[in-house]
Design a protein around this motif. Structure first.
Motif, PDB file in Angstrom:
ATOM      1  N   UNK A 174     115.438  41.594   0.631  1.00 35.23           N
ATOM      2  CA  UNK A 174     114.475  41.587  -0.393  1.00 35.23           C
ATOM      3  C   UNK A 174     114.029  43.067  -0.297  1.00 35.23           C
ATOM      4  N   UNK A 178     115.558  46.549  -3.825  1.00 38.54           N
ATOM      5  CA  UNK A 178     114.829  47.422  -4.912  1.00 38.54           C
ATOM      6  C   UNK A 178     115.017  49.031  -4.543  1.00 38.54           C
ATOM      7  N   UNK A 236     104.647  39.269   5.871  1.00 40.29           N
ATOM      8  CA  UNK A 236     104.758  40.605   5.080  1.00 40.29           C
ATOM      9  C   UNK A 236     105.527  40.162   3.741  1.00 40.29           C
ATOM     10  N   UNK A 239     104.164  40.757   0.147  1.00 40.89           N
ATOM     11  CA  UNK A 239     103.926  42.273  -0.357  1.00 40.89           C
ATOM     12  C   UNK A 239     105.152  42.740  -1.012  1.00 40.89           C
ATOM     13  N   UNK A 240     106.367  42.196  -0.766  1.00 44.49           N
ATOM     14  CA  UNK A 240     107.674  42.721  -1.504  1.00 44.49           C
ATOM     15  C   UNK A 240     107.758  42.479  -2.695  1.00 44.49           C
ATOM     16  N   UNK A 242     104.754  42.084  -4.908  1.00 43.41           N
ATOM     17  CA  UNK A 242     103.669  42.392  -5.895  1.00 43.41           C
ATOM     18  C   UNK A 242     103.890  43.405  -7.005  1.00 43.41           C
ATOM     19  N   UNK A 243     104.713  42.943  -8.034  1.00 43.45           N
ATOM     20  CA  UNK A 243     104.916  44.047  -8.994  1.00 43.45           C
ATOM     21  C   UNK A 243     104.335  43.738 -10.222  1.00 43.45           C
TER      22      UNK A 243
END
Lengths: 243, 266
Positions: A174, A178, A236, A239-240, A242-243
């Protein structure tokens, strides 16, 4: 690939209702989508399995040995499984990133951790298939002694190692998907993080191939690793997204 | 605000490093077994302790970033990892020299602390490539924070795993450092304090430099935007009067100035 993954996946009954779907229903729907895509495209699992068998042949020539025992056998088996797993990790989120799967998931009113659970379960299933091919192939091609007596312990080692690889692999995939250099960064991030898994699983399976020592403490260490990184990933992962 | 007390900090760091070196060479006794070579212990071990504490602290700072969204925490986390990596090179070099001196090889695999440190170093070496492979700055900070937290949890886990894997073959005498003679223990603590001070000072310098560079960039941008707005005629007064809108105007001077100029000329 592109034609298949755009097909709408039918939601299970719980998702169709008006209330927000439960965690279990979300994970089930995501896992179903994941396995359906893999079944229709066959992008990851056949490649991983074929790669593992090829690596055994490479090891045969590189080590110039017809059969392995003890630490060497365990080492070759785990390096091969880990490299095979890396192929699956690299592919895990590619379709979601390239074809809008992330955006669709973010629009749905569901718990985001469901994606971690579904992807990790899918990766664990891929690893299971990989091992169904690779372990018999290893027994046939390289293992000197028969593995029959060691079967229950080997099963425990494989299950605990798979859980660790699946969790770390999902988290790393993940992150890496990106970035610009995702194929490079995935293994570079995952391999150092998985060194405790390699230590634990190779040491735990070495006695099965005739080396000195016992497996118990290593199984315990693998379980501790799975627990710690399972909790960390759960904390965590949101948080990956949140776009 | 970043540069404050930097000079005092620099002087105390230099003084404590001199004191530490003085103690190492003139106060601490020679070790009976290894002789003069053992003195590298006063550099190697504090460097390793400070670097590892830095790695763990960067994870805590990353938690601070994810909780508050304050980009200063992200910068602190970044600077801490950067400095710990630099110290990490020192740890691996001094460890290698020590291994060559006392065991005759540049690298030994049955020294679990050094091996664990190498694995941790390799993991953190990916931090910067990872960061700079992400283009969106906000996502860059967020992903870097997730990495820093995971890696900080990995530090103790990795030590347990590697120690278990070597302790089995070579039983080690633990507590060797806890019963040091007083003179050695005192020197060691002074060295640890001096190297920790050096770490903090260097981190402060890097943070100040980054902060100053950011300020300089903002000033330059403002200068350019005022030039552009004056060129349009009369708009600069509006920009300075409407305070909340001013930063937005300063951020992107050209797209706003060009249409105005075009419409006036036509």
């Amino acid at each position: 690939m592109s034609t298949v993954s755009h097909e709408p996946v039918k939601a299970p009954a719980a998702v169709r209702g008006r209330a927000a779907p439960s965690m279990r229903a979300t994970v089930a729907a995501l896992l179903r989508k994941e396995l359906l895509i893999e079944l229709r495209t066959l992008e990851s699992v056949p490649g991983m399995s074929l790669f593992a068998v090829t690596i055994f042949v490479v090891f045969h020539f590189a080590l110039n040995q017809n059969s392995l025992a003890g630490n060497e056998a365990a080492g070759v088996l785990w390096v091969t499984l880990l490299l095979g797993a890396m192929l699956g990790v690299n592919r895990l989120f590619v379709a979601d990133s390239d074809q809008g799967g992330f955006d669709a998931f973010m629009l749905a009113p569901v718990n985001r951790s469901a994606l971690l659970l579904a992807k990790a379960s899918a990766l664990a299933l891929y690893l299971l298939v990989l091992e169904l091919v690779a372990v018999p192939a290893f027994a046939l091609l390289l293992a000197g002694a028969s593995l029959g007596h060691a079967f229950p312990t080997l099963l425990a080692v494989l299950a605990l190692a798979d859980a660790g690889v699946a969790v770390i692999g999902t988290l790393v995939a993940a992150i890496a998907v990106r970035t610009r250099a995702r194929d490079l960064l995935g293994p570079l991030l995952a391999l150092p993080l998985l060194i405790p898994v390699v230590i634990g699983s190779a040491r735990a399976s070495a006695p099965l191939f005739g080396a000195q020592g016992s497996s118990g403490r290593w199984l315990l260490m693998l379980a501790l690793y799975d627990l710690v990184f399972g909790l960390i990933s759960y904390a965590v992962f949101d948080f990956l997204l949140e776009d | 605000m970043y540069g404050r007390r930097l000079r005092a900090l620099s002087f105390s760091t230099a003084a404590s490093l001199c004191l530490a070196l003085g103690l190492v060479f003139f106060f601490a006794p020679l070790e009976a077994d290894q002789g003069f070579l053992q003195k590298i212990f006063y550099v190697h071990v504090p460097l390793a302790i400070v670097a590892l504490c830095g790695f763990v602290a960067s994870g805590l700072m990353a938690i601070g970033y994810l909780r508050t969204g304050d980009s200063r925490w992200d910068m602190r986390s970044y600077v801490t990892i950067h400095m710990s990596l630099i110290f990490g090179v020192g740890v691996l070099l001094t460890g290698s020299i020590w291994a060559k001196g006392s065991w005759g090889h540049w690298w030994v695999w049955d020294e679990p602390t050094l091996v664990s440190f190498l694995i941790i170093f390799l993991l953190y070496a990916i931090y910067q490539p990872l960061r700079f492979a992400i283009e969106d700055p906000e996502r860059q900070s967020r992903y870097a924070a997730v990495f820093a937290i995971t890696a900080a949890a990995f530090v103790p886990m990795n030590f347990i795993a590697v120690r278990l894997s070597t302790a089995y073959v070579h039983p080690r005498v633990l507590g060797q450092t806890s019963n040091l003679p007083f003179k050695m223990a005192f020197t060691f603590l002074v060295c640890l304090a001096a190297i920790a001070l050096l770490y903090v000072t260097l981190c402060k310098y890097e943070m100040t430099a980054k902060h100053t560079r950011g300020q300089l960039r903002a000033l330059r941008r403002r200068l350019h935007s005022e030039d552009g707005l004056v060129g349009v005629g009369g708009r600069s007064a509006v920009a300075s009067l409407v305070a909340p809108a001013a930063p937005a105007l300063q951020m992107s001077p050209r797209p706003q100035a060009v249409p105005g100029r075009l419409s006036e000329s036509s």
